[in-house]
Enzyme design. Sequence first.
Site, short mmCIF file in Angstrom:
data_model
loop_
_atom_site.label_atom_id
_atom_site.label_comp_id
_atom_site.label_asym_id
_atom_site.label_seq_id
_atom_site.Cartn_x
_atom_site.Cartn_y
_atom_site.Cartn_z
N ASN A 150 0.81 -1.23 0.00
CA ASN A 150 0.00 0.00 0.00
C ASN A 150 0.84 1.27 0.00
O ASN A 150 0.36 2.32 -0.40
CB ASN A 150 -0.96 0.01 1.20
CG ASN A 150 -0.27 -0.27 2.51
OD1 ASN A 150 0.36 -1.32 2.67
ND2 ASN A 150 -0.35 0.64 3.44
N GLN A 179 -5.36 -3.72 -1.52
CA GLN A 179 -5.07 -2.68 -2.51
C GLN A 179 -5.30 -3.14 -3.94
O GLN A 179 -5.23 -2.33 -4.87
CB GLN A 179 -3.61 -2.20 -2.37
CG GLN A 179 -3.34 -1.40 -1.10
CD GLN A 179 -3.99 -0.02 -1.10
OE1 GLN A 179 -4.34 0.53 -2.16
NE2 GLN A 179 -4.15 0.57 0.06
N SER A 199 -11.36 -4.70 1.01
CA SER A 199 -11.95 -3.58 1.74
C SER A 199 -12.63 -2.66 0.72
O SER A 199 -11.98 -2.14 -0.19
CB SER A 199 -10.83 -2.82 2.45
OG SER A 199 -11.36 -1.69 3.09
N ALA A 200 -13.94 -2.48 0.87
CA ALA A 200 -14.72 -1.76 -0.15
C ALA A 200 -14.24 -0.32 -0.38
O ALA A 200 -14.31 0.19 -1.50
CB ALA A 200 -16.19 -1.75 0.24
N HIS A 201 -13.75 0.34 0.69
CA HIS A 201 -13.43 1.76 0.50
C HIS A 201 -12.17 2.00 -0.34
O HIS A 201 -11.85 3.12 -0.68
CB HIS A 201 -13.36 2.50 1.86
CG HIS A 201 -12.15 2.24 2.70
ND1 HIS A 201 -11.08 3.11 2.75
CD2 HIS A 201 -11.85 1.23 3.55
CE1 HIS A 201 -10.18 2.65 3.60
NE2 HIS A 201 -10.62 1.51 4.10
N THR A 237 -25.25 -8.60 13.41
CA THR A 237 -26.17 -8.24 12.33
C THR A 237 -25.37 -7.66 11.17
O THR A 237 -24.49 -6.82 11.36
CB THR A 237 -27.22 -7.22 12.84
OG1 THR A 237 -27.91 -7.85 13.91
CG2 THR A 237 -28.20 -6.82 11.76
N CYS A 328 9.20 13.30 8.83
CA CYS A 328 9.03 14.74 8.72
C CYS A 328 7.92 15.13 7.76
O CYS A 328 7.15 16.04 8.02
CB CYS A 328 10.34 15.40 8.30
SG CYS A 328 11.24 14.43 7.11
N1 PLP Z 1 -4.28 -3.94 4.19
C1 PLP Z 1 -3.82 -3.00 3.35
C2 PLP Z 1 -2.77 -3.37 2.36
C3 PLP Z 1 -4.33 -1.70 3.38
O1 PLP Z 1 -3.84 -0.78 2.55
C4 PLP Z 1 -5.34 -1.39 4.33
C5 PLP Z 1 -5.86 -0.02 4.45
O2 PLP Z 1 -5.13 0.95 4.38
C6 PLP Z 1 -5.80 -2.41 5.17
C7 PLP Z 1 -5.24 -3.67 5.08
C8 PLP Z 1 -6.87 -2.15 6.19
O3 PLP Z 1 -8.13 -2.02 5.57
P1 PLP Z 1 -9.36 -1.30 6.32
O4 PLP Z 1 -9.10 0.16 6.25
O5 PLP Z 1 -10.56 -1.70 5.54
O6 PLP Z 1 -9.40 -1.85 7.70
#
Ligand code: PLP
Length: 378
Positions: A150, A179, A199-201, A237, A328
């Site tokens: 990431n 990712q 992860s949907a977001h 739920t 920094c």
């Molecule tokens: N794993 C990786 C490689 C990610 O980039 C992230 C989120 O930054 C996560 C796990 C965690 O996902 P979540 O924000 O849905 O908990």
Amino acid sequence: MKVYLDNAATTPIAKEVVKEIEPYLSTYFGNPSSTHSFGRQTKNAIEINRKKIADYIHAKSNEIVFTSGGTEADNMALRCAVIDLKVERIITTKLEHHAVGHTAENLKDLHNTEIIYLSTDNYGNPSISELEKYLSENKPTLVSLMHANNEIGTLLPIESICNLCNKFENVYFHSDTVQTMGHYKFNVKNLDIDFLTCSAHKLHGPKGIGFLFINNKLLINPIITGGSQERKQRGGTENLYGIVGLGKAMELAFSNIEEHMNYVQNLKNYMIEGLLKIDNRISFNGAIEPDKSLYTVLNVCFPNDICNSMLLFSLDIHGIAASGGSACSSGSTIGSHVLAELPNQDKCQSVRFSFSRYNTKKEIEYTLEKIRKIIIKK
Ligand code: PLP
């Protein structure tokens, strides 16, 4: 102008996703566990979306467990591997997301699980020969290696790593695909992988929802106990609107995946070329070749003599959102655990730019123009 180039942190939710979710906020509210028509309606929506999501990665519906996101999915894979599959060690690297790294360390404290960190090269690639050597020791093991990093975007050949793991008895393979889910095609049937996460977001869906793919040859118990939702694999739920939103986000991602890949890769190439024109001493953290690097991420190393630690702040003033890794530039006192494993970090300011299909060439031009001005002013 506002330019959002921090899509690896989170992506803007697609308007089609918002539209899909809306009826489940306003009209359909039944508890999916209720047996009356209100409940059956929402249960149906969940199962339709589960099947849709499973189909995109060639999984079976019962191999998808909805979670609160990537962190929970990673936790579940690692904890279930230790508790239910009785692995005695986890082989990983120091470059994993904390959802994996901190969970592994916690399992070491709680269960005495041995944690082995493979050495990594200057681009963040783990040593496959070391992995092979450890696997030949024939101990019950979970290998946990992320598909794409990431922070630096380095993309691992999970297919060949998975094939290697599958040669050994009692070896399970988990890949954090947070990712890359929705950004690449997956065929879990051909891969015969044990665990994948989403992860949907990160793919223009809502926050607080994701899934863990669990190969249905594995028998695992819930880490969140309670009701018997998710085929008794996760109590609680269901996040109905989240699941509906994730289903739509996956549909949007997979229906035009090649087009999105080319489009975003071109933006990234344009950014690379533009940066090198500004100053050819600018370099990149992690791999940048298209087949070795996640096309949405570009981690740039600005040499200290052309740029100071205020770069990220200056970009923010111009409306450009990117993210820093080094102490920094991020304004944090703790540096990035990923960049700490890479060479020459004391000689540069590292900034991660991450793109999505909603970015435009015009935005990249604007960003390059501002970077040029910031650097020259210095
Ligand atoms: N794993 C990786 C490689 C990610 O980039 C992230 C989120 O930054 C996560 C796990 C965690 O996902 P979540 O924000 O849905 O908990």
